[in-house]
Design a protein around this motif. Structure first.
Motif, short mmCIF file in Angstrom:
data_model
loop_
_atom_site.label_atom_id
_atom_site.label_comp_id
_atom_site.label_asym_id
_atom_site.label_seq_id
_atom_site.Cartn_x
_atom_site.Cartn_y
_atom_site.Cartn_z
N GLY A 135 0.83 -1.20 0.00
CA GLY A 135 0.00 0.00 0.00
C GLY A 135 0.86 1.24 0.00
O GLY A 135 2.09 1.18 0.19
N SER A 136 0.23 2.38 -0.19
CA SER A 136 0.98 3.64 -0.24
C SER A 136 1.32 4.14 1.16
O SER A 136 0.63 3.86 2.14
N ALA A 137 2.41 4.91 1.23
CA ALA A 137 2.82 5.50 2.51
C ALA A 137 1.75 6.46 3.03
O ALA A 137 1.51 6.55 4.23
N ALA A 138 1.09 7.17 2.12
CA ALA A 138 0.06 8.13 2.52
C ALA A 138 -1.12 7.42 3.19
O ALA A 138 -1.65 7.89 4.20
N ASP A 139 -1.54 6.28 2.64
CA ASP A 139 -2.65 5.55 3.24
C ASP A 139 -2.27 4.92 4.57
O ASP A 139 -3.08 4.87 5.50
N HIS A 140 -1.03 4.45 4.67
CA HIS A 140 -0.58 3.93 5.96
C HIS A 140 -0.55 5.05 7.01
O HIS A 140 -0.86 4.82 8.18
N ALA A 141 -0.19 6.24 6.58
CA ALA A 141 -0.15 7.37 7.50
C ALA A 141 -1.54 7.71 8.02
O ALA A 141 -1.71 8.09 9.19
N VAL A 142 -2.56 7.58 7.15
CA VAL A 142 -3.94 7.82 7.58
C VAL A 142 -4.32 6.84 8.69
O VAL A 142 -4.92 7.23 9.70
N LEU A 143 -3.99 5.57 8.50
CA LEU A 143 -4.30 4.56 9.53
C LEU A 143 -3.57 4.87 10.83
O LEU A 143 -4.16 4.82 11.92
#
Length: 202
Positions: A97-105
């Motif tokens: 997955g993308s780093a941005a989506d992991h950051a959201v989590l």
């Protein structure tokens, strides 16, 4: 005699057929409320009350007045859901997955979660006065536990060509293929039977 509770949601196909879908995790239940891109047409979280309704239908099974949700918290839940859609779909297809989506989590999970409570009779009770931010945190933590846990490689997309529901296969053999045998599994069986009949008639 009380009816035995089974986890999962009751969904409706475009044709109006009701079927049971158990994605195997709380976080994946949230994906049935809409999503990014093409999934936006399935959006059902328009008002805070809509998220509260989902809460009662989810495996948390909390009453409508257990969690207060603001407009901003609803937006946060939708942001989390959209990121989780992309991460779950990526995992189902063996992609990172993308780093941005992991950051959201991670950002959502950093907030305090819902605090579970037990009633005097030994059953689950409503959490302490809670809000939508705690709900979002609870879902995010569940997602992180799934994506980093022993079933991370069992996150899958339904095998039907026209269904993209995501689930985690918790069965012992690890051979679950369909979102629901009632729905996509049966449709596949019908198509396979018709194909065999057509070949026999030729």
């Amino acid at each position: 005699m009380t009816e035995e509770w089974t986890p999962g949601l009751v969904l409706h196909s475009p044709g109006g057929t009701r079927y049971h879908f158990d994605p195997g995790a709380l976080c994946l239940e949230l994906l049935t409320t809409g999503g990014p891109g093409a999934y936006a047409r399935y959006e059902v979280l328009h008002r805070p009350e809509d998220l509260v309704q989902w809460l009662g239908e989810s495996r948390l099974r909390l009453p409508a007045d257990a969690v207060a949700v603001s407009t901003g918290q609803l937006a946060a839940a939708r942001t989390l859901r959209d990121a989780l859609w992309r991460l779950a779909a990526a995992r189902a297809h063996g992609r990172p997955g993308s780093a941005a989506d992991h950051a959201v989590l991670n950002e959502a999970a950093a907030r305090p979660p819902l605090v579970p409570q037990i009633a005097p009779d030994g059953t689950a009770a409503r959490p302490l006065p809670a809000d939508g931010s705690q709900l979002v945190s609870t879902v995010a933590r569940d997602a992180i536990a799934l994506l980093t846990g022993p079933h991370a490689d069992r996150v899958r997309e339904c095998g039907a060509a026209d269904c993209h529901l995501v689930f985690v296969d918790t069965s012992r053999p690890g051979r679950r293929r369909w979102c629901s045998m009632e729905h996509c599994g049966n449709r596949h069986k019908v198509r396979a039977l018709r194909a065999r009949r057509d070949q026999t008639e030729e």
